[in-house]
Design a protein around this motif. Structure first.
Motif, PDB file in Angstrom:
ATOM      1  N   ARG A  27       0.860  -1.261   0.017  1.00  0.00           N
ATOM      2  CA  ARG A  27       0.030   0.001  -0.026  1.00  0.00           C
ATOM      3  C   ARG A  27       0.803   1.318   0.059  1.00  0.00           C
ATOM      4  O   ARG A  27       1.802   1.253   0.666  1.00  0.00           O
ATOM      5  N   SER A  33       7.411   5.150  10.824  1.00  0.00           N
ATOM      6  CA  SER A  33       6.410   4.482  11.276  1.00  0.00           C
ATOM      7  C   SER A  33       5.620   4.961  12.276  1.00  0.00           C
ATOM      8  O   SER A  33       4.601   4.420  12.837  1.00  0.00           O
ATOM      9  N   ARG A  58       2.368   0.329   3.164  1.00  0.00           N
ATOM     10  CA  ARG A  58       2.578  -1.029   3.620  1.00  0.00           C
ATOM     11  C   ARG A  58       3.486  -1.701   2.715  1.00  0.00           C
ATOM     12  O   ARG A  58       3.657  -1.423   1.789  1.00  0.00           O
ATOM     13  N   GLN A  76       3.955  -7.691   0.696  1.00  0.00           N
ATOM     14  CA  GLN A  76       3.771  -9.123   1.657  1.00  0.00           C
ATOM     15  C   GLN A  76       4.911 -10.337   1.898  1.00  0.00           C
ATOM     16  O   GLN A  76       4.671 -10.504   2.904  1.00  0.00           O
ATOM     17  N   ARG A 113       6.921  -8.803   4.641  1.00  0.00           N
ATOM     18  CA  ARG A 113       6.469  -8.886   6.105  1.00  0.00           C
ATOM     19  C   ARG A 113       6.387 -10.638   6.430  1.00  0.00           C
ATOM     20  O   ARG A 113       6.502 -11.027   7.406  1.00  0.00           O
ATOM     21  N   TYR A 121      10.232   1.355   7.585  1.00  0.00           N
ATOM     22  CA  TYR A 121       9.506   2.271   6.729  1.00  0.00           C
ATOM     23  C   TYR A 121      10.480   3.524   6.645  1.00  0.00           C
ATOM     24  O   TYR A 121      10.148   4.350   7.649  1.00  0.00           O
TER      25      TYR A 121
END
Length: 659
Positions: free
Chosen positions: A88, A214, A223, A226, A229, A253
């Protein structure tokens, strides 16, 4: 003619090499190496750089699948939209149909007809008063006292935009919009011109690459990918309670804002972290060198040279396989652990990215950490809490090896990892500071049943030796981790009024998932059947209902009314009525429990009529069990009293009259 109001155009970053070379002859660069980056000849990237045009194919499982050509050891360029890999990213305000129709299409399409995010929008999300670290590209010195509003003013300065060759139309389009909004009329931009500026009294070229956001509202619009993460040690191994309290490495971030002409010389990201890098607007050019032994040795030698700034690293004889990669808007680049890289910014750019440690590059991460130690890199430029992070990851890997749930590629540097943890094992007081290495090492050792960090390292080595001998299987005799049952209690709130006779009793729902697997015996256990039953109950599991969860909120009584299945079977075993644990088993087992008010001792329950349903008034709920389901007595039936079970007052009076 001026551009439509609010539409900010930037030149297409995908310009031809001929145009770029011609422009380089007319421009004075802030750093002498920039011309080498633009016009230099480097190794072909086709055999090294991995291209992903469909982001759905880039997952953590695909990266770890040996049959998949993708690997996390080489750079990956994702040309698909950031959202395709689970990201995101902040976008600009939606365009009107007129502006969307006039937006450029070839080479710089705008996803979902949204304009590029601007530096002012980033500043408003981060906070205009947030301090920022700004670097002068020419002198490589930090500019002190800057806040986000100063950086916004510098980016929007009309003179800088015009002199940097980014177009009269862009400066003209921004002039009306930014002059009214300017927070501090170009104070910092004006201060950067003069004696300290480039030739021709040009503004300084400033770079900002260290804003970790952050803790700002910008995080709500951003974000990471994936697959990042799913691999990141911070997301998977760092304790959630510590992270919630703000005690964790804040490196996930970053927002990088660089003006045209910025250059960051060759470097390794701290701690050997891997990096994801997504361009929101503008473009970036990278020079990348793999972490071979010769390249790392040449890099370390270059760091220690007094004339380092004047030496272009690829010119060293021992440097090999340096490639060039151009990253455009809405593209994302993964830079693997240990890849030495330099970055050039051809046009004003806004980038989001982050750093992460993971278990498939342990050896390289330790190599970079050692280089940082030997070259005495200041603590402010190193991975925060690097040793603590490794202790948390080490404890998790010991558990994964014991359970046989570790990937084979994670084992290749596990011996060295254990040796590093043993060398870092502290001998100080673990109670002095909860955020210290000593406290973290003690916490991790206790978590996995070890006395200290040295024992953790030794257990890791033992597990590696066992896996090398037996393969990746669970430790013999090791029981699987306990499965969790979810108990959902609904309808315990008191009724809105005191007229409880007209209120229907509520129901308590007990949800048990995958009951068959819970009752299945463990084939690896050495216990016999009788021992298993004595250890875990007849059914193999036990549910404990706490008093606070089942207690009545308010009402006429503080105890839940009971129903005993044992009353239906005279041969059923008896248990202590004071036990508040429910042990499911055969139909003859007692299935009652009590729930008195918190703080009061439990009273011995009184048996009632032969029924399994646990009825309830306004202060308690009914519980239905599935083993026996007799017909419930009528609501109008009087409650049984006296010693005789199930006898009404009329029946007892009739019995006495017979005598």
């Amino acid at each position: 003619d001026a551009e439509p109001e609010g539409l900010q155009r930037r030149p297409n970053p995908a310009v031809s090499d001929a145009v770029t070379a011609a422009a380089s002859q007319q421009q004075a660069y802030a750093n002498p190496h920039i011309e080498r980056v633009i016009n230099g000849t480097f190794a072909p990237s086709s055999d090294v750089l991995q291209h992903v045009s469909d982001g759905s194919n880039l997952t953590s499982s695909a990266l770890l699948d040996p049959s998949n050509p993708l690997t996390i050891d080489r750079p990956i360029l994702i040309t698909d939209a950031p959202e395709s890999i689970g990201m995101r990213v902040p976008r600009g305000a939606p365009m009107s149909p007129r502006k969307a129709a006039s937006a450029p299409s070839a080479g710089e399409s705008l996803p979902s007809k949204k304009k590029r995010v601007t530096i002012r929008e980033i500043g408003e999300l981060v906070g205009m008063s947030v301090p920022v670290t700004v670097m002068d590209v020419q002198t490589q010195e930090e500019m002190e006292g800057w806040v986000m509003s100063d950086l916004v003013d510098y980016f929007e300065d009309d003179e800088r935009l015009f002199l940097d060759g980014q177009g009269e139309r862009q400066a003209s389009a921004q002039q009306a919009d930014t002059s009214a909004k300017r927070t501090n009329p170009s104070r910092k931009a004006t201060a950067t011109t003069g004696s300290g500026s480039q030739e021709g009294n040009r503004p300084r070229v400033l770079n900002q690459i260290s804003l970790e956001f952050s803790h700002t509202p910008l995080i709500r619009r951003t974000r990471s990918p994936q697959f990042v993460r799913e691999l990141d040690w911070i997301d998977n191994d760092w304790p959630a309670k510590n992270k919630k309290a703000g005690d964790y490495p804040q490196v996930q971030y970053y927002c990088l804002t660089s003006t045209a002409g910025c250059y960051t010389d060759f470097h390794l990201d701290f701690g050997g972290t891997s990096v994801w890098y997504s361009v929101l607007s503008g473009a970036k050019t990278f020079l990348l060198a793999p972490p071979s032994k010769s390249n790392l040795a040449a890099y370390e030698q270059w760091l220690c040279q007094k004339d380092q700034a004047s030496v272009f690293l690829p010119d060293l004889d021992s440097m090999e396989d340096v490639i060039k990669v151009t990253l455009e808007q809405d593209q994302t680049l993964l830079i693997p652990s240990g890849w030495i890289h330099a970055v050039y910014t051809p046009v004003d750019s806004i980038v989001v990215g982050g750093n992460f440690l993971h278990g498939f590059a342990i050896g390289t991460q330790l190599d970079v950490h050692c280089i940082e130690t030997r070259t005495k890199v200041p603590a402010k430029f190193r991975f925060p809490n690097f040793v603590r992070m490794n202790f948390y990851a080490g404890a998790n890997y010991l558990e994964k090896m014991r359970a046989g749930k570790i990937h084979k590629d994670e084992l290749k540097d596990m011996k060295r990892f254990a040796g590093a943890l043993r060398s870092w094992a502290p001998g100080g007081n673990a109670e002095c500071n909860p955020s210290s290495i000593a406290a973290t090492a003690a916490e991790c050792a206790k978590q996995i049943g070890c006395s200290n960090a040295v024992e953790v390292a030794e257990k890791m080595l033992d597990e590696v030796a066992r896996i090398e001998r037996d393969g990746i299987v669970a430790q013999p005799g090791r029981s699987p981790p306990p499965k969790k049952l979810k108990l959902s209690l609904k309808g315990l709130s008191p009724p809105p009024d005191d007229n409880t006779e007209k209120m229907k009793p509520k129901k308590i729902k007990l949800k048990i998932g995958n009951l068959a697997s819970l009752l299945k015996d463990d084939s690896d256990s050495e216990l016999g059947n009788d021992e298993k039953k004595s250890a875990s109950g007849d059914g193999g599991f036990r549910i404990t209902l706490s008093h606070s969860a089942a207690s009545a909120p308010t009402g006429n009584t503080g105890k839940r009314k009971l129903g005993m299945a044992a009353d239906l079977d005279s041969k059923a075993p008896k248990i202590d009525p004071g036990d508040d644990e429910w042990v499911p088993g055969m139909a003859g087992d007692v299935t009652y429990f009590t729930a008195s008010k918190p703080g009061r001792p439990k009273a011995k329950p009184k048996p009632k009529s032969k029924q399994l349903k646990l009825s309830s008034s306004s202060s308690s709920s009914s519980v239905r069990a599935g083993m026996v389901k007799p017909k419930a007595p009528s609501r109008a039936s009087p409650k049984p009293k006296g010693k005789a079970k199930g006898m009404s007052a009329r029946a007892r009076l009739s019995k006495k009259m017979k005598f």
